[in-house]
Scaffold this motif. Sequence first.
Motif, short mmCIF file in Angstrom:
data_model
loop_
_atom_site.label_atom_id
_atom_site.label_comp_id
_atom_site.label_asym_id
_atom_site.label_seq_id
_atom_site.Cartn_x
_atom_site.Cartn_y
_atom_site.Cartn_z
N GLY A 37 -19.20 -69.20 25.22
CA GLY A 37 -19.17 -68.12 26.08
C GLY A 37 -19.69 -68.60 27.59
O GLY A 37 -19.99 -69.68 27.61
N ARG A 65 -17.75 -60.81 32.90
CA ARG A 65 -16.91 -59.72 32.01
C ARG A 65 -15.51 -60.10 32.31
O ARG A 65 -14.89 -59.58 31.11
CB ARG A 65 -17.50 -58.41 32.35
CG ARG A 65 -16.65 -57.35 31.47
CD ARG A 65 -17.69 -55.93 31.55
NE ARG A 65 -16.75 -54.82 30.68
CZ ARG A 65 -16.92 -54.60 29.50
NH1 ARG A 65 -17.97 -55.46 29.03
NH2 ARG A 65 -16.36 -53.79 28.69
N THR A 68 -14.26 -62.33 29.68
CA THR A 68 -14.61 -62.30 28.32
C THR A 68 -13.73 -61.67 27.53
O THR A 68 -13.04 -60.90 27.93
CB THR A 68 -16.10 -61.29 28.44
OG1 THR A 68 -16.99 -61.79 29.05
CG2 THR A 68 -16.28 -61.27 26.86
N ARG A 73 -16.60 -58.07 24.12
CA ARG A 73 -17.33 -57.14 25.01
C ARG A 73 -18.19 -56.12 24.45
O ARG A 73 -18.85 -55.45 25.41
CB ARG A 73 -16.18 -56.30 25.87
CG ARG A 73 -15.28 -57.42 26.80
CD ARG A 73 -14.28 -56.90 27.61
NE ARG A 73 -13.32 -57.58 28.19
CZ ARG A 73 -12.26 -57.37 28.98
NH1 ARG A 73 -12.01 -56.07 29.32
NH2 ARG A 73 -11.55 -58.45 29.74
N PRO A 79 -20.14 -65.38 20.88
CA PRO A 79 -19.15 -66.33 21.13
C PRO A 79 -18.38 -67.07 20.17
O PRO A 79 -19.01 -67.55 19.13
CB PRO A 79 -19.83 -67.32 22.04
CG PRO A 79 -21.10 -66.49 22.25
CD PRO A 79 -21.46 -65.86 21.47
#
Length: 222
Positions: A37, A65, A68, A73, A79
Amino acid sequence: MTRLTDVGPLPPTEAVTVVLDAFAALTETHAAGRGRGGLSPTTLVQGPEGLELHWPSDRAELVLRSYTAPELRRPGASPTPSGDVYALSLVLFHLVTAQPPADLHLAAGDSPRWDDLPEPLRSVVADGAHADPKARPSPAALVATLEALQPELETVEVPSQTPSVDAEALRASIPSTHAPSPAPTQNASPMVWTAVALVMVLTALGAFMGPLGGLATLWIAP
């Protein structure tokens, strides 16, 4: 990654090398079935000993974001290796095109968003940025695909993001914002002033004689 903002997009081979280096740094994490992540161009830093993975600052959270995966989200999502594939696929898109990759998984195959991405990389990035995590390649599969594409990418030219412009021609094509200077005036000649005075006198006489003319007409009439 300052080079991206300083001189424009990276050549595809260099961009792919950055992404491959990132996957190499994550080999042990992915082998353990975990995701890292926090991956975006702002967290991939080229250090003196190679690529370094940094954690995002508070100011970079909004940018992060965009990289992601949609399934990660939601609050509390952990992750995953598939999420890292998504993020690094978007990183590759951004490094090559210098375009924001937000919600790239929603772009259709004929979307103009893909136009700046060289053909050999379109399907690779599209697969890695798939909305369904099960449809994305594994980290190892994506690495093998990118490594196999490197020789083909050597011949791909990157279009300039800053077209050459003739500065003088550009300035000449822009209208001035200043009003043009008025033409210099010259002193009127005596003849001009005489004509002006005569017009004024005749105008005054016409106004005065108008009523008298009407009375004369009534007096003469039978």
